[in-house]
Scaffold this active site. Structure first.
Site, PDB file in Angstrom:
ATOM      1  N   CYS A  43       0.842  -1.201   0.000  1.00 21.42           N
ATOM      2  CA  CYS A  43       0.000   0.000   0.000  1.00 21.42           C
ATOM      3  C   CYS A  43       0.881   1.256   0.000  1.00 21.42           C
ATOM      4  O   CYS A  43       1.469   1.590   1.031  1.00 21.42           O
ATOM      5  CB  CYS A  43      -0.898  -0.049   1.241  1.00 21.42           C
ATOM      6  N   CYS A  46       0.170   3.811   2.698  1.00 23.06           N
ATOM      7  CA  CYS A  46       0.612   3.370   4.030  1.00 23.06           C
ATOM      8  C   CYS A  46       2.094   3.681   4.233  1.00 23.06           C
ATOM      9  O   CYS A  46       2.503   4.101   5.316  1.00 23.06           O
ATOM     10  CB  CYS A  46       0.373   1.870   4.199  1.00 23.06           C
TER      11      CYS A  46
END
Length: 123
Positions: A43, A46
């Site tokens: 991600c 993230c």
């Protein structure tokens, strides 16, 4: 001694156990895409948000618990029936929550240091 306790977990079951073990304490949880063997999350948001969240931890109240939760691989995460989506109503990563309250930051909000700091410092 640390001002707060950090617990790292992978998956919903481990998250649930960590919450039960710290019942009665103020719990903050950060949900992120799982990391590969090289320590890189699938991600990209993230990856960007993690240093902001880590910096925000300087403002967490003493005695709180911070749960760092890897939600799993991308195919599991994208399944609308996964436990994070069904049971915790976490619909995107990264997500930072104050457990048991409606307070949460989702996706790009986790990149805003002022919002992260505010979430950690509110009583």
């Amino acid at each position: 001694m640390a001002r707060y306790e950090e617990v790292s977990v992978s998956g919903f079951e481990e998250f649930h156990r960590a919450v039960e073990q710290h019942n009665g304490k103020t719990i903050f949880a950060y949900f992120t895409g799982s990391k590969d063997a090289g320590g890189k999350s699938w991600c990209p948001d993230c990856v960007q948000a993690e240093p902001v969240v880590r910096e925000g931890l300087k403002h967490i109240s003493e005695g709180c618990v911070f749960i760092y939760c890897q939600v799993g691989e991308k195919p599991y995460w994208k399944d609308p029936n996964n436990d994070f989506r069904k049971n915790l109503k976490v619909t995107a990563v990264p997500t930072l929550i104050k457990y048991g309250t409606p307070q949460k930051l989702v996706e790009s909000e986790c990149l805003q240091a002022n919002l992260v700091e505010m979430l950690f410092s509110e009583d």
